[in-house]
Structures are given as structure tokens and as C-alpha cells.
Motif scaffolding. Sequence first.
Motif, PDB file in Angstrom:
ATOM      1  N   GLY A   1       0.892  -1.310  -0.130  1.00  0.00           N
ATOM      2  CA  GLY A   1       0.100   0.038   0.146  1.00  0.00           C
ATOM      3  C   GLY A   1       0.799   1.226   0.032  1.00  0.00           C
ATOM      4  O   GLY A   1       0.064   2.153   0.630  1.00  0.00           O
ATOM      5  N   LYS A   2       1.959   1.410  -0.162  1.00  0.00           N
ATOM      6  CA  LYS A   2       2.364   2.476  -0.117  1.00  0.00           C
ATOM      7  C   LYS A   2       2.651   3.316  -0.969  1.00  0.00           C
ATOM      8  O   LYS A   2       2.520   4.370  -1.347  1.00  0.00           O
ATOM      9  N   THR A   3       2.866   2.574  -2.824  1.00  0.00           N
ATOM     10  CA  THR A   3       2.357   3.991  -3.661  1.00  0.00           C
ATOM     11  C   THR A   3       0.773   3.982  -3.927  1.00  0.00           C
ATOM     12  O   THR A   3       0.573   5.516  -3.723  1.00  0.00           O
ATOM     13  N   LYS A   4      -0.204   2.909  -2.851  1.00  0.00           N
ATOM     14  CA  LYS A   4      -1.326   3.868  -3.399  1.00  0.00           C
ATOM     15  C   LYS A   4      -1.944   4.949  -2.125  1.00  0.00           C
ATOM     16  O   LYS A   4      -1.874   6.290  -2.617  1.00  0.00           O
ATOM     17  N   LEU A   5      -0.928   5.060  -0.771  1.00  0.00           N
ATOM     18  CA  LEU A   5      -0.276   6.048  -0.049  1.00  0.00           C
ATOM     19  C   LEU A   5      -0.327   7.031  -0.380  1.00  0.00           C
ATOM     20  O   LEU A   5      -1.184   7.894  -0.810  1.00  0.00           O
ATOM     21  N   GLY A   6       0.845   7.050  -1.479  1.00  0.00           N
ATOM     22  CA  GLY A   6       1.501   8.013  -1.732  1.00  0.00           C
ATOM     23  C   GLY A   6       0.332   9.029  -2.950  1.00  0.00           C
ATOM     24  O   GLY A   6       0.128  10.309  -2.800  1.00  0.00           O
ATOM     25  N   LEU A   7      -0.044   8.708  -3.520  1.00  0.00           N
ATOM     26  CA  LEU A   7      -0.951   8.609  -4.795  1.00  0.00           C
ATOM     27  C   LEU A   7      -2.293   9.287  -4.127  1.00  0.00           C
ATOM     28  O   LEU A   7      -3.116  10.628  -4.906  1.00  0.00           O
ATOM     29  N   GLN A   8      -2.919   8.438  -3.098  1.00  0.00           N
ATOM     30  CA  GLN A   8      -4.387   8.889  -2.081  1.00  0.00           C
ATOM     31  C   GLN A   8      -3.698  11.036  -1.200  1.00  0.00           C
ATOM     32  O   GLN A   8      -4.454  11.752  -1.626  1.00  0.00           O
ATOM     33  N   LEU A   9      -2.251  10.445  -0.984  1.00  0.00           N
ATOM     34  CA  LEU A   9      -1.558  12.011  -0.473  1.00  0.00           C
ATOM     35  C   LEU A   9      -2.060  12.738  -1.550  1.00  0.00           C
ATOM     36  O   LEU A   9      -2.717  14.429  -1.209  1.00  0.00           O
ATOM     37  N   LEU A  10      -1.808  13.032  -3.074  1.00  0.00           N
ATOM     38  CA  LEU A  10      -1.393  13.808  -3.958  1.00  0.00           C
ATOM     39  C   LEU A  10      -3.074  13.945  -4.026  1.00  0.00           C
ATOM     40  O   LEU A  10      -3.678  15.285  -4.415  1.00  0.00           O
ATOM     41  N   ILE A  11      -4.238  13.479  -4.595  1.00  0.00           N
ATOM     42  CA  ILE A  11      -5.916  13.738  -4.550  1.00  0.00           C
ATOM     43  C   ILE A  11      -5.509  14.027  -3.453  1.00  0.00           C
ATOM     44  O   ILE A  11      -6.377  15.551  -3.489  1.00  0.00           O
ATOM     45  N   ASP A  12      -6.139  14.278  -2.064  1.00  0.00           N
ATOM     46  CA  ASP A  12      -6.253  14.960  -1.206  1.00  0.00           C
ATOM     47  C   ASP A  12      -5.830  16.272  -0.609  1.00  0.00           C
ATOM     48  O   ASP A  12      -6.496  17.667  -0.468  1.00  0.00           O
ATOM     49  N   ALA A  13      -4.135  16.679  -1.286  1.00  0.00           N
ATOM     50  CA  ALA A  13      -3.797  17.890  -1.414  1.00  0.00           C
ATOM     51  C   ALA A  13      -4.417  18.494  -2.221  1.00  0.00           C
ATOM     52  O   ALA A  13      -5.106  19.580  -1.991  1.00  0.00           O
ATOM     53  N   ALA A  14      -4.633  18.004  -3.526  1.00  0.00           N
ATOM     54  CA  ALA A  14      -5.402  18.506  -5.056  1.00  0.00           C
ATOM     55  C   ALA A  14      -6.337  19.030  -4.222  1.00  0.00           C
ATOM     56  O   ALA A  14      -7.394  20.407  -4.852  1.00  0.00           O
ATOM     57  N   ARG A  15      -7.425  17.939  -3.674  1.00  0.00           N
ATOM     58  CA  ARG A  15      -8.633  18.181  -3.174  1.00  0.00           C
ATOM     59  C   ARG A  15      -8.983  19.885  -1.999  1.00  0.00           C
ATOM     60  O   ARG A  15      -9.627  20.728  -1.940  1.00  0.00           O
ATOM     61  N   ASP A  16      -7.677  20.440  -1.624  1.00  0.00           N
ATOM     62  CA  ASP A  16      -7.524  20.932  -0.754  1.00  0.00           C
ATOM     63  C   ASP A  16      -6.858  21.940  -1.570  1.00  0.00           C
ATOM     64  O   ASP A  16      -6.980  23.335  -0.789  1.00  0.00           O
ATOM     65  N   GLY A  17      -6.803  21.942  -2.736  1.00  0.00           N
ATOM     66  CA  GLY A  17      -6.041  23.573  -3.448  1.00  0.00           C
ATOM     67  C   GLY A  17      -4.801  23.284  -3.119  1.00  0.00           C
ATOM     68  O   GLY A  17      -3.895  24.673  -4.092  1.00  0.00           O
ATOM     69  N   ARG A  18      -3.917  22.503  -3.145  1.00  0.00           N
ATOM     70  CA  ARG A  18      -2.942  22.540  -3.133  1.00  0.00           C
ATOM     71  C   ARG A  18      -2.388  22.035  -4.300  1.00  0.00           C
ATOM     72  O   ARG A  18      -2.473  21.022  -4.941  1.00  0.00           O
ATOM     73  N   LYS A  19      -1.023  22.456  -4.617  1.00  0.00           N
ATOM     74  CA  LYS A  19      -0.144  22.010  -5.865  1.00  0.00           C
ATOM     75  C   LYS A  19      -0.079  20.228  -5.762  1.00  0.00           C
ATOM     76  O   LYS A  19       0.445  20.218  -4.912  1.00  0.00           O
ATOM     77  N   ALA A  20      -0.410  19.649  -6.462  1.00  0.00           N
ATOM     78  CA  ALA A  20       0.257  18.120  -6.438  1.00  0.00           C
ATOM     79  C   ALA A  20       1.481  18.009  -7.421  1.00  0.00           C
ATOM     80  O   ALA A  20       0.512  17.695  -8.535  1.00  0.00           O
ATOM     81  N   LEU A  21       2.344  17.104  -7.128  1.00  0.00           N
ATOM     82  CA  LEU A  21       2.936  16.050  -8.375  1.00  0.00           C
ATOM     83  C   LEU A  21       3.466  15.036  -8.363  1.00  0.00           C
ATOM     84  O   LEU A  21       3.687  14.923  -7.288  1.00  0.00           O
ATOM     85  N   LEU A  22       3.682  13.913  -9.401  1.00  0.00           N
ATOM     86  CA  LEU A  22       3.962  12.978  -9.343  1.00  0.00           C
ATOM     87  C   LEU A  22       5.348  12.904  -9.818  1.00  0.00           C
ATOM     88  O   LEU A  22       4.722  13.138 -11.432  1.00  0.00           O
ATOM     89  N   PHE A  23       5.973  12.316  -9.302  1.00  0.00           N
ATOM     90  CA  PHE A  23       7.545  12.491 -10.456  1.00  0.00           C
ATOM     91  C   PHE A  23       7.259  11.078 -10.322  1.00  0.00           C
ATOM     92  O   PHE A  23       7.608  10.318  -8.862  1.00  0.00           O
TER      93      PHE A  23
END
Length: 237
Positions: free
Chosen positions: A76-98
Motif C-alpha cells: 500500500g505504499k504507492t496507493k498511499l502516496g497517490l491518495q496523498l496527492l489527490i487529497d492535497a489537490a482537493r485541498d487546493g494545493r499543488k500536487a505533483l507526481l515524479f
Amino acid sequence: MKLSAPIFQLKRRAKLMARSNSVPLYEALDQIAREEGFGKWSLLSASMSSGPLSETVLSRLDDGDMLLLAGRPGHGKTKLGLQLLIDAARDGRKALLFTLEFTEQQAWKHLKSLEGPGGNIADAVQIFTSDQISAEYIIQHMSGLESGAIAVIDYLQLLDQQRSKPVLSEQLQTLGEFAQRTGVVLGFISQIDRSFETEGKRLPDIGDVRLPNFVDLGLFSKACFLHNGEAQLQDVA
């Protein structure tokens, strides 16, 4: 008690309040907590500890943090990382995946599957899949972003796979300095050595991170270890 917004959004609101009103962060947090029906922030935070893991992690991240997300494959580490990005984007923050692991199409598919049908928040996550991903590349694409912007790097052990790139320890040092200077948050998905599974421990720890060469893991400020459906978020001493 149901909150008016996810806890990470409430924490972000408190940070903005502290900044605009020139008050200590703890006072702003307690004020937000009272508005939500709690006497103080610690009581609100404790009551929400059973919420979604990604929201709990995001609520505990501070600007400038270097976060390690570590586990064995399939835990679940990758799933958690991607969910963090979705949550951050929902919060109006810039979210980037490298990512040096996924193609762009694979990354979009995973993000969309986590968001669910009919959503469009995942579209706000910027995805970078270049083979040139390194500390320099990440800094180039994050320079000028507001503090609180969050990036997930997939994954730690691939950053110096090409011999033309600086060694991993140098890249982490550079990224840590960049995060502290700008207030962006950097999360690194990381492998755990397979020897962990023979040691009888419930969860891996910082000593189980797979490192072919020496890296000062004290450069990370927080770490989340996952295994068999359990997770533990901790400060890195």
C-alpha cells in the motif's frame, strides 16, 4: 463527531489564520478546534485518528517536511502516496507526481481508480515520467510553487540509477535544503529490504529501508511504514 472538512484542510485553514492574524499556530489550531466543537486541537486530532490514513498523514505534515513512505511490494505504499496527492489537490494545493516506475497512462489510471467514478480532482495532479527525474529536475519543476505544495517521488531507490546523476545521498541533501527553504513537502516511496519478512516484526522501521549505498535517513523528517494493512507514522529522530 463529523467535521466540517477533512482534518488536513482544517490544519491548513489554521496555518493561514495564524499567518494572516500574526498569532501562534497553536492558538489558531485551538480556535479551529473550538469551532468544530472540541476544547483544543489535540482533542480534535485524537478523535479523528481512526479516519482515512491519507488524511491522517496529510494532517500531520508540516511545510518543508521530507516524508518517507516505505513498505514491501503490495502493502500500500504507492496507493498511499497517490491518495496523498489527490487529497492535497482537493485541498487546493499543488500536487505533483515524479515517477520513474509508471508510464503517464498507468499513473492516470491509478489516480482515477483511487478517486472513484465521476471525479475530476485527479486531473489537477501533475505527472512527470521523464527518465531525467532527479533532484535537479524536481527542483526545476517545483521552483516558484507556494509553500505546502506536495510532490511524491516514485521511488527513492531509482533516483540515482543512472550513473550520470548525483549519488542518492547528495540528491536527498539537495532536496531537503530545497524543501526547508521553500516550504514544499516531498514524499518518497521507498522499498523495504526483503530480510524484514524473516525477522518477525509486525512493521518495518527505518533500519529496514533498502539502501544499496549509504544514505543519511535523518534527512527525512517523518516516515510512514506499512505492512499487512497496518501503518505507523512517526517523526524521524
